[in-house]
Design a protein around this motif. Structure first.
Motif, PDB file in Angstrom:
ATOM      1  N   PHE A  34       0.835  -1.203   0.000  1.00  0.00           N
ATOM      2  CA  PHE A  34       0.000   0.000   0.000  1.00  0.00           C
ATOM      3  C   PHE A  34       0.869   1.252   0.000  1.00  0.00           C
ATOM      4  O   PHE A  34       0.622   2.215  -0.733  1.00  0.00           O
ATOM      5  CB  PHE A  34      -0.921  -0.010   1.218  1.00  0.00           C
ATOM      6  N   GLU A  83      -9.013   3.400  -2.353  1.00  0.00           N
ATOM      7  CA  GLU A  83      -7.994   2.508  -1.821  1.00  0.00           C
ATOM      8  C   GLU A  83      -7.677   2.956  -0.400  1.00  0.00           C
ATOM      9  O   GLU A  83      -7.328   4.123  -0.176  1.00  0.00           O
ATOM     10  CB  GLU A  83      -6.730   2.548  -2.683  1.00  0.00           C
ATOM     11  N   ARG A  95      -5.993   6.509   0.184  1.00  0.00           N
ATOM     12  CA  ARG A  95      -5.059   6.971  -0.839  1.00  0.00           C
ATOM     13  C   ARG A  95      -5.648   8.169  -1.579  1.00  0.00           C
ATOM     14  O   ARG A  95      -6.855   8.249  -1.816  1.00  0.00           O
ATOM     15  CB  ARG A  95      -4.776   5.837  -1.825  1.00  0.00           C
TER      16      ARG A  95
END
Length: 262
Positions: free
Chosen positions: A60, A106, A125
């Motif tokens: 990530f 995300e 994100r």
């Protein structure tokens, strides 16, 4: 103040940029091994995501490294200890946010049960599904998303009664953290910042007067409020930031004590 029938959730937010979480990041991934003291049914805290209970933080972080910004917020359901699964709740909340924002999101998160106030940290994100910078209006995070969270909690736990609300607020009177009761006191203040809780024939009786006065007296004891007249207070400048710092520090101290006891 809260109305009977609706469960409450606080949602604190901050726009980024921020440092992305590392696997050993103490803020985002705390050791929950002692969480059994508070909530035995919940295991060691791990980062989770939309479809996994063990998110790959390294992956990530790598995907996010070139993003212009990120979003971070803390979801703190007032009735978290009564909820079956904070992970499921977070996923449902983020799914609803995707619908509201018109894009897939995300994100990674961690639920913390090793405090008196179970909560979830979420990092989103800063990219929409079309590759552009993700834009989330602060009012949506502050109000719209909080409303979505409250609706989800109410659906799971059933509507609250006036007694539920009164008891919840009473537990906040001596809390050394920023509370829902404090938010209401700020809303009650007039243009000069004066919070007037004195009975008045011009106003309807306040059902939560006892809790408000108790909280103001406690804040006065902490040096965060000042009585300026009969039934009138002003909150100190910086009271919110001080209480937020106190809450974070108390969480750290509790975790240290648990670690020393092990």
């Amino acid at each position: 103040m809260p109305v009977a029938g609706r469960r409450m959730a606080s949602l604190d937010h901050a726009g980024m940029p921020v440092m992305m979480p590392r696997e050993s990041d103490g803020e985002m991934r705390r050791d929950g091994s002692s969480a059994a003291d508070v909530q035995p049914k919940h295991p060691v805290a791990k980062m989770f995501g939309p479809q996994t209970d063990d998110a790959d933080v390294k992956d990530f972080t790598e995907r996010c490294k070139d993003d212009r910004h990120h979003f971070r917020f803390i979801v703190s359901p007032e009735d978290a200890s009564d909820m079956e699964d904070l992970k499921r709740f977070t996923r449902e909340l983020m799914t609803q946010a995707e619908k509201d924002l018109g894009t897939k999101l995300e994100w990674v998160a961690v639920d913390h049960w090793n405090t008196d106030n179970p909560h979830v940290h979420v990092i989103v994100r800063g990219r929409a599904d079309d590759g552009r910078d993700l834009v989330i209006d602060r009012d949506y995070i502050k109000s719209g998303m909080r409303d979505r969270a409250q609706d989800l909690i109410t659906q799971e736990l059933s509507p609250r009664t006036d007694l539920d609300i009164s008891r919840a607020l009473s537990r906040q009177i001596e809390a050394e953290r920023w509370t829902q009761l404090d938010r209401q006191l700020v809303r009650d203040a007039n243009e000069e910042g004066v919070i007037d809780v004195a009975p008045s024939p011009d106003r309807q009786p306040d059902a939560y007067l006892t809790q408000k006065v108790g909280r103001l007296r406690h804040l006065e004891h902490l040096g965060l409020a000042e009585a300026i007249g009969p039934g009138q207070w002003v909150m100190a400048e910086g009271a919110e930031s001080t209480l937020r710092e106190l809450g974070q520090r108390n969480d750290i101290i509790k975790r240290m004590h648990r670690a020393l006891d092990e």
